[in-house]
Design an enzyme around this catalytic site. Sequence first.
Site, PDB file in Angstrom:
ATOM      1  N   ARG A   9     -47.144  23.827  -4.810  1.00 20.86           N
ATOM      2  CA  ARG A   9     -46.238  22.552  -5.553  1.00 20.86           C
ATOM      3  C   ARG A   9     -45.450  22.048  -4.240  1.00 20.86           C
ATOM      4  NH1 ARG A   9     -47.763  19.440  -9.758  1.00 20.86           N
ATOM      5  NH2 ARG A   9     -48.807  20.377 -11.017  1.00 20.86           N
ATOM      6  N   ASP A 397     -54.526  17.821 -10.984  1.00 23.02           N
ATOM      7  CA  ASP A 397     -52.827  18.392  -9.720  1.00 23.02           C
ATOM      8  C   ASP A 397     -53.038  18.399  -8.585  1.00 23.02           C
ATOM      9  OD1 ASP A 397     -49.862  20.366 -10.348  1.00 23.02           O
ATOM     10  OD2 ASP A 397     -50.416  19.331  -9.069  1.00 23.02           O
ATOM     11  N   LEU A 398     -53.116  17.314  -8.428  1.00 25.05           N
ATOM     12  CA  LEU A 398     -53.793  17.075  -6.703  1.00 25.05           C
ATOM     13  C   LEU A 398     -52.820  16.528  -5.844  1.00 25.05           C
ATOM     14  CD1 LEU A 398     -56.889  15.215  -7.197  1.00 25.05           C
ATOM     15  CD2 LEU A 398     -56.948  17.035  -6.913  1.00 25.05           C
ATOM     16  N   GLU A 399     -52.189  17.248  -5.140  1.00 22.09           N
ATOM     17  CA  GLU A 399     -50.964  16.926  -3.753  1.00 22.09           C
ATOM     18  C   GLU A 399     -51.680  16.905  -2.303  1.00 22.09           C
ATOM     19  OE1 GLU A 399     -48.407  19.805  -7.373  1.00 22.09           O
ATOM     20  OE2 GLU A 399     -48.293  19.727  -4.641  1.00 22.09           O
ATOM     21  N   GLY A 400     -50.441  17.174  -1.232  1.00 23.45           N
ATOM     22  CA  GLY A 400     -50.697  17.035  -0.068  1.00 23.45           C
ATOM     23  C   GLY A 400     -51.602  16.190   0.646  1.00 23.45           C
TER      24      GLY A 400
END
Length: 611
Positions: A9, A397-400
Amino acid sequence: MQHSGQRHRAGLTALVVLTTLLNFLFPANVLAADRGAWAPDTSYTVGDIVSHGGRGYDCRQSHRSLVGWEPPNTPALWLERTGNPPPDTQAPSAPPSLTSTAKTHESVSLSWGAATDNVGVTGYEVFTNGSASASASTSGATSVTVTGLLANTTYTFTVKARDAAGNRSAASNAHSVTTSPRPAPDTVPPSTPGGLRSTGVSNSSVSLSWTASTDNVGVTGYEVFVNGASGASATTSGATSVTVTGLNANTTYSFTVKARDAAGNRSASSAGVSVTTTGTPPVGNKLIVGYWHNFDNGSTNIRLRDISSKFNVIQVAFAEPVGGPGSGRMAFAPYNSSIADFKADIALLKSQGRKVLISIGGANGTVHLDDAVARQDFVTTMQALIDTYGFDGLDLDLEGSSLSLNGGDTDFRNPTTPRIVNVIQATRQLLNQNGSGFILTMAPETAYVQGGMSAYGGPWGAYLPVIHALRDRLTYLHVQHYNTGTVMALDGRAYAQSTPDFHVAMAEMMLVGFPVGGNTQAMFPGLRPEQVLIGLPSSPQAAGGGYTVPANVHRALDYLIKGQSFGGTYVLRNPAGYPAFKGLMTWSINWDAFTNFEFSNSHRAYLDTYR
């Protein structure tokens, strides 16, 4: 989710252009290193030189690049050089050792060795029967499956490598493959499943198991029908057990099962079994959603079965890609537990009326669904995990760079970026496969959602098309109100994390809606109050910023839910508040245990005052 001292995160920090200060901190005489063409997901150091759009740039701050952080867009990171960089005219080497790894009557899987380049290989193109244009391409992977072929036909393949400047290598060795003959139609249905029985029951779910069917080719899955419904209420991909969720408390249901094969043949229905759900409703009508992380980050190693009863929904974090971000193949293995024990723990939590979901991604679990192959790999491997462990739903929970808008993709209602379109389609397919009771949640960072009001492009607002396209099946959205800079709200003011004003302002943006990119002709519609929760760190150690003391969280919720003002700066657009607002999410359950359950104890007692 990446937090201080953890591997997950990373919150997106706003870039501020302070030219004078940067010139002082990073003088021009730093030893230069020519890094070639700028690329995302790359670490750069002060003094590095890159080319982009025919111009050269000096790195002013060490950083790791993201899509949307191109040198012309980030003067805080890059200073344009005078003159043009030398053109890259050197082609990559020819890919070696082209061979086939598998084939069917309509496809051939190929692999080859990696090519080399003076700057860097950016992808490969596959040519069929000497065609002038590529039949398939990759973004750096050295394997691909060519589809849409004719049965029992010989094809000759070659591969070329390409670099960022558009140079293409010589062709690889030619490799010929004959596709398999088309199989005869399969018209034989599987045998009828036997021994259908209940293995667990709660106030909202029933767990079932049965004996396996047989088939002349192979059983591919099972369909569970509730009360004689014409459509399946739950499905599996071969497992002989399932938990049917979304049921009413203290109600009797009748279940039957059918087996299916790859040709779509279905067996006769099994004998029916009747089960009555328990009559104990969940406490209150507000939820606490908690992430249980499947790794040791210095907090607490806690078994699923030992999670506090104050958590209603447990997010198991994370399923992550294997074989690189672009493969689409997802995997999960329980940390410090056997698979059998982990499955037993999930079954126990579900028997208590709680929901257990599998969370996808996190800061290090970058997921790139750039083409149909990656999308289908994602669906296939995620369904296998769902069936194996009996998860009640999935969490995005897709990030970056997992979600980032391509240039020219300007309408959240009609996205064109393949990476975003494929996430939507893959999620929709999983929802359809697992029935109406299957839960979908999302945990985006503020920049990817509320940040889309000020700017729409790259990472800014990149979650909006996903939320909008799946809002009809979205169960809960809990934006991370932490690890973020100040964010603009509906009143035109920027609010800082950790304050009641921030939580109220960010939550109401999702309830009322807002103009995307400041365009009043492109309004993002608000969600229903029962779909929205606030995401918070469970302790100061759990995040780099954004921890809010319980008293201030309760002030924010009193205003949001009851319209009871705490005298802050932000003023609700709906003075009466939103009584159906659903509750709180936290990263993480493990950190909550580390601080002797301060988060769950204090907030459960508060939320239970709402009935």
